[in-house]
Design an enzyme around this catalytic site. Structure first.
Site, PDB file in Angstrom:
ATOM      1  CB  CYS A 109      40.518  33.094  36.479  1.00  0.00           C
ATOM      2  SG  CYS A 109      39.286  34.038  35.550  1.00  0.00           S
ATOM      3  CG  HIS A 154      36.096  32.390  38.652  1.00  0.00           C
ATOM      4  ND1 HIS A 154      37.385  32.860  38.796  1.00  0.00           N
ATOM      5  CD2 HIS A 154      36.034  31.213  39.358  1.00  0.00           C
ATOM      6  CE1 HIS A 154      38.074  32.022  39.556  1.00  0.00           C
ATOM      7  NE2 HIS A 154      37.285  31.011  39.902  1.00  0.00           N
ATOM      8  CG  ASP A 205      38.189  28.152  41.574  1.00  0.00           C
ATOM      9  OD1 ASP A 205      39.099  28.911  41.177  1.00  0.00           O
ATOM     10  OD2 ASP A 205      37.114  28.577  42.028  1.00  0.00           O
TER      11      ASP A 205
END
Length: 215
Positions: A19, A73, A91
Site C-alpha cells: 500500500c 495501511h 484507497d
C-alpha cells in the site's frame, strides 16, 4: 471512467500488500493528470497504524463485510482549498467508491464507534505529499520471510530510492505509538504537517477536524 467509481481505480498501479508504494505512485499520477495540484500541495499520505488494525470494505478480505486486520495501511487524502469541496480518500485497496468523501470513509472503513480492546488506540501519521514524495524509500525487505522468500509478490518496477540514495525508511513511517500523538491544534498542527519529514501523528478523533481546518 468517472471519478468516484470502482472502475476508475483501474487506471492506477496497484500491487496487493504494498500500500505504501501504491500511495506513492498514486500521488504522482494524480499530480501528473491534473486531478491534484501539480506540486501535490493538496495531497496527504495517511499511514494508519496499529498492530492488527481492523478496516472494513477492503478488497483483500474474505468476509462479506470486507473487514481485514492490517499491521498498517496507507491511503492518500486530498484536500482542495476553497469552497465546500469535501476531502477525498483515495484507497486502492477499498471496495468503496474511488475516491470516497473523508466523512463516509471514516464511518464505513475506520468505524470509530467500533470498540477496540482498551490497550489499543488507532493512530494516523499524516504527511504532506510533496515531502513524502521526496523522502520515502523502500527496498521491500519487510515483505520477505526469515529465509528470504517473498511473503507477497513485489511490484515489477524497481524499488523506490530517495535522491540521497536512502534505500529503505518505511519503518520510520509505521513505527507509531500513542505517546507520539500530537497535542498541537489548529495552525500549529497544519504547520507541522507541512514542514516535518514524518508529518504528525494524531488519533481518530483529530483526523476529520484536522482536514476541516485546511483552507
Amino acid at each position: 471512467m468517472a471519478v468516484g467509481s470502482l472502475e476508475y481505480s483501474s487506471q492506477f498501479d496497484h500491487t496487493p500488500f504494498y500500500c505504501e508504494e501504491n500511495v506513492y505512485f498514486l500521488c504522482k499520477k494524480l499530480c501528473a493528470n491534473g486531478v491534484a495540484d501539480a506540486d501535490g500541495s493538496d495531497l496527504y499520505a495517511d499511514f494508519s497504524v496499529l498492530v492488527e488494525i481492523p478496516l472494513w470494505h477492503q478488497k483483500a478480505s474474505k468476509r462479506a463485510d470486507g473487514v481485514i486486520l492490517w499491521d498498517y495501511h496507507a491511503v492518500c487524502i486530498q484536500r482542495k482549498g476553497g469552497g465546500d469541496s469535501p476531502c477525498l480518500v483515495w484507497d486502492l485497496d477499498s471496495s468503496l467508491p474511488f475516491p470516497s468523501p473523508l466523512a463516509s470513509y471514516v464511518s464505513e472503513t475506520i468505524r470509530p464507534s467500533f470498540q477496540l480492546f482498551s490497550e489499543y488506540r488507532r493512530c494516523f501519521r499524516i504527511l504532506h505529499a510533496p515531502i513524502f514524495l521526496r523522502s520515502f524509500a523502500s527496498d521491500r525487505k519487510h515483505m520477505k520471510d526469515p529465509t528470504g522468500n517473498w511473503i507477497a509478490e513485489p511490484p515489477s518496477y524497481e524499488p523506490i530510492v530517495v535522491e540521497d540514495k536512502t534505500v529503505h525508511n518505511l519503518n520510520e513511517y509505521i513505527e507509531i505509538s500513542a505517546e507520539n500523538i500530537s497535542t498541537n491544534v489548529g495552525a500549529e498542527l497544519i504547520n507541522d504537517v507541512s514542514n516535518k519529514k514524518l508529518g504528525v501523528v494524531m488519533n481518530e478523533n483529530q483526523l476529520e477536524e484536522f482536514f476541516s481546518q485546511i483552507s
